[in-house]
Design a protein around this motif. Structure first.
Motif, PDB file in Angstrom:
ATOM      1  N   ALA A  51      -0.913  -3.461  -5.521  1.00  0.00           N
ATOM      2  CA  ALA A  51      -0.400  -3.264  -4.162  1.00  0.00           C
ATOM      3  C   ALA A  51       0.041  -4.597  -3.551  1.00  0.00           C
ATOM      4  O   ALA A  51       1.082  -4.675  -2.897  1.00  0.00           O
ATOM      5  CB  ALA A  51      -1.466  -2.600  -3.289  1.00  0.00           C
ATOM      6  N   GLY A  55       3.656  -3.914  -4.796  1.00  0.00           N
ATOM      7  CA  GLY A  55       3.969  -3.128  -3.602  1.00  0.00           C
ATOM      8  C   GLY A  55       4.477  -3.989  -2.464  1.00  0.00           C
ATOM      9  O   GLY A  55       5.572  -3.783  -1.949  1.00  0.00           O
ATOM     10  N   ASP A  81      -0.189   0.459   0.284  1.00  0.00           N
ATOM     11  CA  ASP A  81       0.532  -0.784   0.595  1.00  0.00           C
ATOM     12  C   ASP A  81       1.703  -0.477   1.518  1.00  0.00           C
ATOM     13  O   ASP A  81       1.952   0.678   1.864  1.00  0.00           O
ATOM     14  CB  ASP A  81       0.978  -1.513  -0.689  1.00  0.00           C
ATOM     15  CG  ASP A  81       1.984  -0.728  -1.523  1.00  0.00           C
ATOM     16  OD1 ASP A  81       3.018  -0.285  -0.974  1.00  0.00           O
ATOM     17  OD2 ASP A  81       1.744  -0.567  -2.737  1.00  0.00           O
ATOM     18  N   ARG A 125       3.299   4.446  -2.968  1.00  0.00           N
ATOM     19  CA  ARG A 125       2.703   3.482  -2.027  1.00  0.00           C
ATOM     20  C   ARG A 125       1.219   3.755  -1.822  1.00  0.00           C
ATOM     21  O   ARG A 125       0.504   2.907  -1.304  1.00  0.00           O
ATOM     22  CB  ARG A 125       3.438   3.507  -0.691  1.00  0.00           C
ATOM     23  CG  ARG A 125       4.853   2.949  -0.784  1.00  0.00           C
ATOM     24  CD  ARG A 125       5.452   2.675   0.583  1.00  0.00           C
ATOM     25  NE  ARG A 125       5.040   3.626   1.597  1.00  0.00           N
ATOM     26  CZ  ARG A 125       5.762   4.682   1.999  1.00  0.00           C
ATOM     27  NH1 ARG A 125       6.927   4.930   1.464  1.00  0.00           N
ATOM     28  NH2 ARG A 125       5.313   5.469   2.942  1.00  0.00           N
TER      29      ARG A 125
END
Length: 134
Positions: A51, A55, A81, A125
């Motif tokens: 992340a 991300g 994220d 995400r």
């Protein structure tokens, strides 16, 4: 018993230490056995690292959110994220000969092998990592 705890960290690699402490505290609070604890530590820190780096593109103005949910005999870690997401259905297989020597690409493979369940939402995400405690 249903329990939820959440933390938010800026996207800095050194903040993995905060995540490790978060997991250590959960181990104590919920009496998680060592086998599951090891899987949780590797899978969740890998997910948070993904992340941060992939991300949020290591942008320390963006945050990573980590939530722990405990329900009966299931502990779930949700990692979110602020990036654009990724295509989690089309990842190269890190066990194929052409990918074995690459430095990256094993994180999600590891997560899927260490968790009892892994799912992705919001275009990747959000990662949900589930572990059965019994």
């Amino acid at each position: 018993m249903i329990d939820n705890i959440q933390i938010q960290i800026p996207s800095l690699p050194e903040n993995i230490r905060i995540v490790e402490s978060f997991i250590d505290n959960a181990k104590e609070k919920y009496h998680i056995n060592d086998d599951i604890y090891g899987n949780i530590m590797v899978a969740v820190t890998e997910s948070v690292n993904n992340a941060i780096v992939h991300g949020n593109q290591s942008d320390n103005k963006k945050n990573v959110y980590l939530k722990l949910s405990l329900e009966k005999s299931l502990i779930k870690f949700t990692v979110r994220d602020e990036g654009v997401g990724f295509d989690y259905n089309n990842l190269p297989d890190p066990t194929l000969p052409e990918n074995v020597n690459k430095s990256g690409g094993r994180g999600i493979f590891l997560m899927k092998n260490l968790c009892d369940e892994v799912s992705f939402k919001k275009n990747g995400r959000i990662a949900e990592l589930c572990f059965y405690l019994s």
